[in-house]
Enzyme design. Structure first.
Site, PDB file in Angstrom:
ATOM      1  N   ASP A 216      -0.605  -5.265  -7.459  1.00 27.05           N
ATOM      2  CA  ASP A 216      -1.241  -4.594  -8.601  1.00 27.05           C
ATOM      3  C   ASP A 216      -0.490  -3.293  -8.876  1.00 27.05           C
ATOM      4  O   ASP A 216       0.670  -3.172  -8.509  1.00 27.05           O
ATOM      5  CB  ASP A 216      -2.734  -4.385  -8.292  1.00 27.05           C
ATOM      6  N   HIS A 239       2.469  -3.860 -10.585  1.00 27.84           N
ATOM      7  CA  HIS A 239       2.179  -3.700 -12.007  1.00 27.84           C
ATOM      8  C   HIS A 239       2.633  -2.357 -12.542  1.00 27.84           C
ATOM      9  O   HIS A 239       2.236  -1.935 -13.620  1.00 27.84           O
ATOM     10  CB  HIS A 239       0.685  -3.918 -12.277  1.00 27.84           C
TER      11      HIS A 239
END
Ligand SMILES: *[C@@H]1O[C@H](CO)[C@@H](O)[C@H](O)[C@H]1NC(C)=O
Ligand SMILES: *[C@@H]1O[C@H](CO)[C@@H](O)[C@H](O)[C@H]1NC(C)=O
Ligand SMILES: *[C@@H]1O[C@H](CO)[C@@H](O)[C@H](O)[C@H]1NC(C)=O
Ligand SMILES: *[C@@H]1O[C@H](CO)[C@@H](O)[C@H](O)[C@H]1NC(C)=O
Length: 392
Positions: A216, A239
């Site tokens: 993430d 991310h």
């Protein structure tokens, strides 16, 4: 000392002896708790002693394999405390085993706390990721983060690796002057919700010389993050480096003064991103965000402001975001994008972005320069940078 002594009570006795036998800085070595032993109690006891000591203490956990349940180390304490950890520590793999603790290791209300050493904190998150249904289930089970640093002042994490957390690796809340230096985060690209370092309601947080590979956001800034520096950081997979998401809740505080400098993002979904929810109550501004000397390697969305952030269609895009974004610079951004629209600046039509600058943004997609997609912003473009195709 006899290494075969394994009875916890005797071990605590050794601990107390170790504490009382030193004068200036207190060294607390919990080696006698043995390879593979559970250090939950030992660390808790060592902390109690260290916290009551009137001079600086160092709790030493040498190389070896250990296990630990959830531990909550509380201040305020009398003097600085360092925990030096050089071993490998495993959390229970069963996602339910940590009794719903927000964090596996939580440290709260301490001034001058340091966590240092070559040690690895292994959250053993694989089962938790497999069971994670938070994308579709609002009441999904919240899994433990590896670390929670709450209300700490003048504190730091040096070296140390956070591995395979069940949830975010690190949550920094209510801290003042907190530094990560030489920190490592490691989890596979498929691990869900494993943000590297999340910061909220904190001032003067520095993330330096740190490598973050996770599933993430590498670094995410929640509301009330002020004076944040992210420098010499490698991110990927993951991310990217993200401000937000913000605006979902009414009581949020502004986000101010971010410097992201000399960072490389490799194979990440986003590079540097600011995201806010539309149709939501939050209206605290985001200002003074500076991204410079950034290298992108095959990044999906290298530069992105998204004020219509709405994953899994959890909201409506009818009403624009109320969050004003201003004074944002993207300077010396180079490398490769995995999409043609390497720069996306979708600002709010309610409160357009102000003072957004693109200076030497020289990204390529398949060898050709990228294009920029913009809405509700008139970026100041200097040096090499894509022309903005504005939709509003
Ligand atoms: C940290 O600093 C804040 C602001 O100065 C102060 O209110 C708080 O008591 C300090 N906390 C500790 C644990 O020293
Ligand atoms: C910040 O904290 C560090 C300890 O981690 C300390 O050495 C330094 O003096 C602090 N800086 C300020 C401005 O208080
Ligand atoms: C994870 O990385 C592997 C290669 O290391 C790649 O094949 C796979 O598509 C990636 N998965 C995701 C979800 O990014
Ligand atoms: C940039 O960051 C890298 C680590 O990723 C470091 O090796 C290098 O020295 C840094 N460069 C500067 C100019 O600080």
């Amino acid at each position: 000392m006899d290494m075969k002594l394994n009875i916890p009570a005797i071990n605590v006795l050794f601990l107390l002896l170790a504490i009382s036998s030193t004068t200036q800085s207190v060294d607390i070595n919990i080696k006698k708790f043995g390879g593979g032993a559970d250090i939950t109690q030992a660390l808790t006891k060592a902390w109690e002693e260290a916290c009551a000591a009137t001079s600086a203490s160092k709790i030493v956990i040498p190389g070896g394999s250990y296990k630990m349940e959830a531990v909550d180390l509380k201040g305020p304490c009398m003097a600085p405390i360092e925990i030096q950890f050089d071993g490998t520590l495993q959390a229970p793999a069963d996602p339910n085993a940590l009794d719903g603790a927000d964090e596996w290791l939580k440290v709260q209300h301490v001034n001058f706390f340091t966590l240092s050493g070559k040690g690895v904190f292994d959250g053993q998150g694989a089962t938790a990721w497999k069971q994670n249904d938070c994308g579709t289930n609002k009441n999904c089970k919240k899994r433990s983060k590896n670390f929670g640093f709450n209300f700490l002042n003048n504190s730091m994490v040096r070296d140390i690796t956070s591995k395979d957390s069940k949830n975010f690796h690190v949550n920094v809340l209510g801290c003042n002057n907190f530094t990560f230096d030489g920190f490592h985060v490691s989890a596979p690209n498929t691990s869900i919700n494993t943000d590297g370092i999340h910061i909220g309601r904190s001032t003067d947080v520095k993330i330096l010389n740190t490598n973050i590979a996770t599933g993430d956001d590498c670094v995410s800034l929640g509301d009330g993050s002020k004076k944040i520096t992210v420098q010499n950081v490698n991110c990927g997979p993951g991310h990217g480096i993200s401000v937000g998401s913000l605006g979902k809740y009414p009581e949020e505080e502004p986000v101010e003064q971010l410097l992201v400098k000399n960072c490389t993002l490799t194979n990440t979904d986003n590079g540097v991103r600011i995201k806010t929810w539309p149709s939501s109550p939050g209206a605290s501004p985001i200002t003074d965000m500076h991204f410079e000397d950034i290298t992108m390697v095959d990044v999906m969305n290298p530069v992105i402001i998204d004020q219509e952030y709405c994953p899994w269609n959890q909201c409506s895009k009818q009403a624009p975001s109320k969050i004003k974004i201003s004074k944002v610079t993207f300077k010396n951004i180079q490398g490769t994008s995995k999409t043609k629209e390497g720069v996306t600046l979708i600002c709010s039509k309610g409160v357009p972005c102000e003072d957004v600058e693109l200076n030497n943004v020289a990204l390529t997609f398949n060898g050709a320069p990228i294009v920029a997609k913009c809405a509700n912003v008139k970026p100041i473009v200097t040096g090499k940078a894509p022309a903005c195709t504005c939709t509003a």
